[in-house]
Design an enzyme around this catalytic site. Structure first.
Site, PDB file in Angstrom:
ATOM      1  N   CYS A   1     -18.085 -30.189  76.070  1.00  0.00           N
ATOM      2  CA  CYS A   1     -17.195 -30.930  76.939  1.00  0.00           C
ATOM      3  C   CYS A   1     -17.889 -32.275  77.778  1.00  0.00           C
ATOM      4  O   CYS A   1     -17.165 -33.191  78.320  1.00  0.00           O
ATOM      5  CB  CYS A   1     -16.840 -30.023  78.117  1.00  0.00           C
ATOM      6  SG  CYS A   1     -16.407 -28.291  77.614  1.00  0.00           S
TER       7      CYS A   1
ATOM      8  N   ASN B   1     -21.601 -20.705  78.484  1.00  0.00           N
ATOM      9  CA  ASN B   1     -21.093 -21.256  77.346  1.00  0.00           C
ATOM     10  C   ASN B   1     -22.422 -22.081  76.791  1.00  0.00           C
ATOM     11  O   ASN B   1     -22.108 -22.670  75.525  1.00  0.00           O
ATOM     12  CB  ASN B   1     -20.005 -22.281  77.299  1.00  0.00           C
ATOM     13  CG  ASN B   1     -20.173 -23.284  78.615  1.00  0.00           C
ATOM     14  OD1 ASN B   1     -20.309 -22.665  80.000  1.00  0.00           O
ATOM     15  ND2 ASN B   1     -20.163 -24.610  78.473  1.00  0.00           N
TER      16      ASN B   1
ATOM     17  N   THR C   1      -9.254 -24.985  80.938  1.00  0.00           N
ATOM     18  CA  THR C   1      -9.352 -25.844  82.110  1.00  0.00           C
ATOM     19  C   THR C   1      -8.195 -25.834  83.177  1.00  0.00           C
ATOM     20  O   THR C   1      -8.417 -25.411  84.317  1.00  0.00           O
ATOM     21  CB  THR C   1      -9.385 -27.352  81.513  1.00  0.00           C
ATOM     22  OG1 THR C   1     -10.414 -27.160  80.673  1.00  0.00           O
ATOM     23  CG2 THR C   1      -9.601 -28.363  82.707  1.00  0.00           C
TER      24      THR C   1
ATOM     25  N   HIS D   1      -8.590 -21.597  71.504  1.00  0.00           N
ATOM     26  CA  HIS D   1      -9.320 -22.253  70.518  1.00  0.00           C
ATOM     27  C   HIS D   1     -10.659 -21.910  70.290  1.00  0.00           C
ATOM     28  O   HIS D   1     -11.610 -22.268  69.412  1.00  0.00           O
ATOM     29  CB  HIS D   1      -9.294 -23.647  70.543  1.00  0.00           C
ATOM     30  CG  HIS D   1      -9.936 -24.469  71.707  1.00  0.00           C
ATOM     31  ND1 HIS D   1     -11.310 -25.171  71.627  1.00  0.00           N
ATOM     32  CD2 HIS D   1      -9.937 -24.534  73.031  1.00  0.00           C
ATOM     33  CE1 HIS D   1     -11.535 -25.523  72.689  1.00  0.00           C
ATOM     34  NE2 HIS D   1     -10.921 -25.309  73.738  1.00  0.00           N
TER      35      HIS D   1
ATOM     36  N   THR E   1       8.453 -26.241  79.168  1.00  0.00           N
ATOM     37  CA  THR E   1       8.732 -25.507  78.006  1.00  0.00           C
ATOM     38  C   THR E   1       7.549 -24.800  77.359  1.00  0.00           C
ATOM     39  O   THR E   1       6.532 -25.664  77.116  1.00  0.00           O
ATOM     40  CB  THR E   1       9.613 -26.458  77.016  1.00  0.00           C
ATOM     41  OG1 THR E   1      10.659 -27.041  77.863  1.00  0.00           O
ATOM     42  CG2 THR E   1      10.038 -25.705  75.778  1.00  0.00           C
TER      43      THR E   1
ATOM     44  N   GLN F   1     -15.654 -17.591  76.966  1.00  0.00           N
ATOM     45  CA  GLN F   1     -16.759 -17.063  75.979  1.00  0.00           C
ATOM     46  C   GLN F   1     -16.966 -15.575  75.690  1.00  0.00           C
ATOM     47  O   GLN F   1     -17.801 -15.411  74.817  1.00  0.00           O
ATOM     48  CB  GLN F   1     -17.994 -18.025  76.039  1.00  0.00           C
ATOM     49  CG  GLN F   1     -17.819 -19.502  76.235  1.00  0.00           C
ATOM     50  CD  GLN F   1     -17.638 -19.889  74.893  1.00  0.00           C
ATOM     51  OE1 GLN F   1     -17.773 -19.656  73.839  1.00  0.00           O
ATOM     52  NE2 GLN F   1     -17.586 -21.521  74.961  1.00  0.00           N
TER      53      GLN F   1
HETATM   54  N1  PMP Z   1     -14.603 -22.159  80.463  1.00  0.00           N
HETATM   55  C1  PMP Z   1     -15.666 -22.028  79.263  1.00  0.00           C
HETATM   56  C2  PMP Z   1     -16.750 -21.259  79.511  1.00  0.00           C
HETATM   57  C3  PMP Z   1     -15.531 -22.843  78.349  1.00  0.00           C
HETATM   58  O1  PMP Z   1     -16.508 -22.791  77.325  1.00  0.00           O
HETATM   59  C4  PMP Z   1     -14.470 -23.843  77.959  1.00  0.00           C
HETATM   60  C5  PMP Z   1     -14.375 -24.773  76.704  1.00  0.00           C
HETATM   61  N2  PMP Z   1     -15.504 -25.634  76.574  1.00  0.00           N
HETATM   62  C6  PMP Z   1     -13.592 -23.904  78.937  1.00  0.00           C
HETATM   63  C7  PMP Z   1     -13.586 -22.970  80.178  1.00  0.00           C
HETATM   64  C8  PMP Z   1     -12.495 -24.808  78.707  1.00  0.00           C
HETATM   65  O2  PMP Z   1     -11.343 -24.358  78.013  1.00  0.00           O
HETATM   66  P1  PMP Z   1     -10.301 -25.375  77.213  1.00  0.00           P
HETATM   67  O3  PMP Z   1     -11.110 -26.208  76.287  1.00  0.00           O
HETATM   68  O4  PMP Z   1      -9.406 -24.218  76.733  1.00  0.00           O
HETATM   69  O5  PMP Z   1      -9.667 -26.215  78.445  1.00  0.00           O
END
Ligand code: PMP
Length: 378
Positions: free
Chosen positions: A324, A150, A71, A202, A238, A180
């Site tokens: 999300c 995604n 993000t 993650h 940091t 992805q």
């Molecule tokens: N871009 C895509 C295509 C994602 O699938 C995601 C996570 N759902 C993100 C961005 C955001 O990643 P993060 O959870 O590390 O902020």
């Protein structure tokens, strides 16, 4: 026995990642900016992870910056490009199927007076690279395009679009949200012609709250944070050494097996889809040009959350759309041409190499069972 099939939302950290993180919390807990040996040791950890990630992207290590996740990487890439180049070139081209962290940053720029052109999939659900290229002109500072969607797993024609753009408008900055795709498909910055690439740990068995942003040498974008000199002053604060260490360990553990894993996921997806074909009423929304790690299906007549919770009651974890959006529809599926009754009943099944065919068989059976029971309660 739990069956976890929501790996596009997040993955279980691998043993290597956990060990690396714990090591940086129990022993190697120094601040990389400290001048003593504990600081140096911590800095060696972050330097080493930068090299591990750079090797996968085929780029120099100094082009990799650590962030708090994709993000932040996406926001920095988009808002940072706009801040550095938007005065002279106030136009941006993107697609209508991007992740919320791209979509919302684009909306923000539009509110600030930028012209944002969003290319939608055609009637076959495909994004045309030619349409993207044709939307770019000499007033365009940025093109932002994800590698793998995604929600459906659709693989966008990033390489062809960026190649065409760079040929015509070399000064136009190209950004790819590769979250992805990274470690699932080959993502080499020169092959895809990307100036900026966003990554998240993650989704690949690292930990939440850490990611990366690749910035091509010579490409200038503004940073979003002000503070100390970390990450060459571009991203001060940091460093999250334990999570960065875990990110590196996760990437290393996956290195060299991209094709092998892809083939295995493809085999699983094919067999699962064959099984689904035998269930009347189930539709597979992830077609040919999709990553085998994500399978989007619809069970018309049963709302996504209803089936999701039914599956959950049997300890099977899937997703409706993207995690999300917390169940709320993002609109991406309708952009891909899904009619409302298909978008309302969509489930996202996302795989990792630990998933087995027998787990997918249990899922198919449970969906079938759910259809028999839930159809009366819709
Ligand atoms: N871009 C895509 C295509 C994602 O699938 C995601 C996570 N759902 C993100 C961005 C955001 O990643 P993060 O959870 O590390 O902020």
């Amino acid at each position: 026995m739990e069956i976890y099939l929501d790996n596009a939302a997040t993955t279980k950290p691998c043993r290597e990642a956990v060990n690396a993180a714990v090591g940086c919390m129990t022993e190697n807990y120094g601040n990389p900016s400290s001048l003593h040996s504990k600081g140096l040791k911590a800095q060696l950890v972050t330097d080493n992870v930068r090299k591990i990630i750079a090797k996968e992207l085929a780029c120099p290590p100094e082009c990799v910056y650590f962030t708090s996740g994709a993000t932040e990487s996406n926001n920095t890439a988009i808002l940072g490009t706009a801040a550095a180049h938007g005065k002279r070139r106030p136009k941006i081209v993107t697609t209508s199927v991007e992740h919320a962290s791209v979509k919302a940053a684009m909306n923000e720029l539009e509110n600030r007076g930028f012209e944002v052109v969003r290319i939608s999939p055609d009637k076959d659900g495909e994004i045309s690279h030619e349409q993207i290229i044709n939307a770019v002109d000499d007033r365009t500072c940025l093109v932002s395009m994800m590698l793998v969607n995604n929600e459906t797993g659709y693989i966008l024609p990033v390489r062809r679009a960026f190649y065409g753009i760079k040929k015509k408008f070399p000064q136009c900055i190209t950004h790819c949200d590769a979250v992805q795709g990274f470690m699932k498909l080959p993502v080499k910055v020169n092959t895809i012609n990307a100036d900026l690439v966003s990554l998240s740990a993650h989704k690949i068995y690292g930990c939440k709250g850490v990611g990366g942003l690749y910035i091509r040498k010579g490409v200038h974008i503004s940073g979003m944070l002000f503070g100390g000199g970390q990450e060459k002053g571009f991203r001060p604060g940091t460093e999250n050494v334990p999570m960065i260490a875990a990110f590196g360990a996760a990437v290393k553990a996956l290195s060299g097996t991209i094709q092998q894993r892809y083939d295995e996921m493809e085999r699983l997806k094919k067999l699962f889809c064959q099984r689904l074909e035998s269930i009347e009423g189930v539709v597979v929304n992830s077609g040919e040009n999709c990553s085998p790690y994500i399978i989007n299906i619809s069970v018309p007549g049963i709302r996504s959350e209803i089936m999701l919770h039914y599956l959950e009651s049997k300890e099977i974890f899937v997703s409706s759309g993207s995690a999300c959006s917390k169940g709320a529809q993002s609109g991406v599926l309708t952009e891909f041409g899904l009619k409302p009754q298909f978008a309302d009943s969509a489930l996202r099944i996302s795989l990792c190499p630990q998933n087995t065919l027998s787990e997918l068989r249990v899922l198919a059976e449970t969906i079938e069972e759910g259809m028999r029971r839930l159809v009366h309660t819709k």
